[in-house]
Design a protein around this motif. Structure first.
Motif, PDB file in Angstrom:
ATOM      1  N   LEU A   1       0.831  -1.206   0.000  1.00  0.00           N
ATOM      2  CA  LEU A   1       0.000   0.000   0.000  1.00  0.00           C
ATOM      3  C   LEU A   1       0.866   1.256   0.000  1.00  0.00           C
ATOM      4  N   TYR A   2       1.853   1.302   0.880  1.00  0.00           N
ATOM      5  CA  TYR A   2       2.729   2.478   0.948  1.00  0.00           C
ATOM      6  C   TYR A   2       3.532   2.637  -0.342  1.00  0.00           C
TER       7      TYR A   2
ATOM      8  N   ILE B   1       1.317   4.094  -2.981  1.00  0.00           N
ATOM      9  CA  ILE B   1       1.106   5.525  -2.701  1.00  0.00           C
ATOM     10  C   ILE B   1       2.311   6.352  -3.152  1.00  0.00           C
TER      11      ILE B   1
ATOM     12  N   ILE C   1       2.276   6.547  -6.921  1.00  0.00           N
ATOM     13  CA  ILE C   1       1.264   7.506  -7.366  1.00  0.00           C
ATOM     14  C   ILE C   1       1.772   8.938  -7.196  1.00  0.00           C
ATOM     15  N   PHE C   2       2.385   9.204  -6.053  1.00  0.00           N
ATOM     16  CA  PHE C   2       2.907  10.550  -5.790  1.00  0.00           C
ATOM     17  C   PHE C   2       3.916  10.956  -6.867  1.00  0.00           C
TER      18      PHE C   2
ATOM     19  N   LEU D   1      -2.897   2.074  -9.056  1.00  0.00           N
ATOM     20  CA  LEU D   1      -3.754   2.268  -7.887  1.00  0.00           C
ATOM     21  C   LEU D   1      -5.044   1.468  -8.008  1.00  0.00           C
TER      22      LEU D   1
END
Length: 365
Positions: free
Chosen positions: A19-20, A23, A26-27, A350
């Motif tokens: 999950l991290y 993220i 995505i960032f 995602l």
């Protein structure tokens, strides 16, 4: 590993680490261009770290019944350590030769780590071969796939065999090496005959539109004649008697939380089908290797749809699901389709992981 992370928390740690990572990916897709040097540096460092950590994390897991068949592989391995012979009745003979040979000179954790390498490294190899410096996105998608964890720690033979198939596909220009990888895959798990036959068929006929229509036809055929297809395929003895038993076994609530026609998993399978349709039909993407991969997926997934009511049909679903990641991401890493393609890749990662994480929360709370 046993000291710091208990078997009970092992999967939770893996999923939340994913999950991290998603993220962070995505960032980067929001703030940087795909070809930005900072992004390239990030994906290279993160990709190789993910490769090494994933192999070690899966390979050095505790020996526990919480990892499904891990405990059964452990018992077989210990038996071979103490001199047990390979039974003449055993299926997937190559796997047992591999296990018995390893048992003569290495501990069980080293064996599981080698299995993890065989499972994970080909995912890197095919991603690197097809996508060069952007291999990270394909590899990440493999790792965050819904079926990835299960076939790394539970269906170990099946997962390793599927990865050997992908390893072979990565050598599609070197037919002898590809054939060797395919042969090893069959020796590890006979069900890989299906994707190997399907992939071989694409050398003879490789029109995605035809295979796409065939996949759609499998849905009403399964709804109307589901039991008939299960009986037919079981009588053909696909793979061996054990696999025929998967088709005809009585319902077991422990396999999935519900049985019957699995619309939820059909929906999941349709992710890759939609991706192939969008890029090939809608956007006119032309790539013969992608056509072969997509058509192989359609054949294997169509077979699963026909036997979808079988209690252990998840074992056949995996014969297409293990290809989903590369089917979805391939065109995006080969050709420009969107103005901000990096952001679109991030959104796809995602959305794809969101299904995996949702299933983790729903089915494995």
């Amino acid at each position: 590993m046993e000291t710091f992370i208990s078997a009970k928390n092992y999967y939770d740690v893996f999923m939340n680490a994913c999950l991290y990572l998603v993220i962070f990916t995505i960032f980067h897709s929001i703030v940087l261009r795909l070809d930005d040097p900072k992004n390239k540096q990030f994906i290279q460092f993160t990709g190789y770290t993910l490769l090494i950590v994933t192999i070690l994390y899966i390979g050095l897991r505790p020996i526990s019944h919480l990892f499904g068949d891990t405990i059964n592989y452990y018992r077989s391995y210990i038996a071979y350590e103490y001199g047990a012979n390979i039974s003449e009745k055993v299926g997937d003979y190559g796997w047992h030769v591999f296990m018995k040979t390893a048992a003569q000179f290495m501990p069980i954790q080293a064996f599981f780590t080698i299995c993890a390498f065989i499972y994970v490294f080909p995912l890197y190899r095919i991603s690197k071969e097809f996508f060069k410096e952007y291999w990270y996105y394909s590899f990440l998608l493999f790792v965050v796939s819904f079926s990835f964890w299960t076939y790394g720690v539970n269906g170990v033979r099946n997962g390793a065999a599927a990865s050997l198939f992908l390893w072979g596909v990565s050598y599609h220009r070197k037919k002898i090496i590809m054939a060797i990888c395919f042969l090893l895959a069959i020796q590890f798990h006979k069900t890989l005959l299906l994707p190997i036959i399907a992939f071989s068929a694409t050398f003879l006929y490789n029109n995605p539109k035809t295979y796409f229509k065939g996949w759609f036809a499998c849905i009403p055929l399964s709804l109307v004649m589901g039991g008939v297809w299960i009986t037919i395929f079981a009588s053909l003895g696909f793979g061996d008697e054990r696999l025929a038993g998967y088709l005809t076994a009585e319902a077991d609530a422990g396999t999935f939380k519900s049985t019957g026609f699995r619309w939820d998993f059909l929906f999941y399978s349709a992710f890759a089908v939609f991706a192939g349709w969008y890029f090939i039909i809608k956007r006119k993407f032309k790539d013969q290797v992608y056509f072969q991969l997509f058509n192989t997926y359609l054949i294997c997934n169509g077979f699963w749809i026909l036997v979808i009511r079988a209690n252990y049909s998840n074992r056949f679903a995996y014969l297409s699901w293990f290809m989903m990641a590369i089917i979805i991401i391939y065109p995006m890493l080969k050709q420009q389709f969107f103005k901000n393609q990096h952001l679109m890749i991030g959104k796809i990662v995602l959305a794809y992981f969101a299904f995996t994480y949702l299933m983790y929360k729903v089915y494995y709370p």
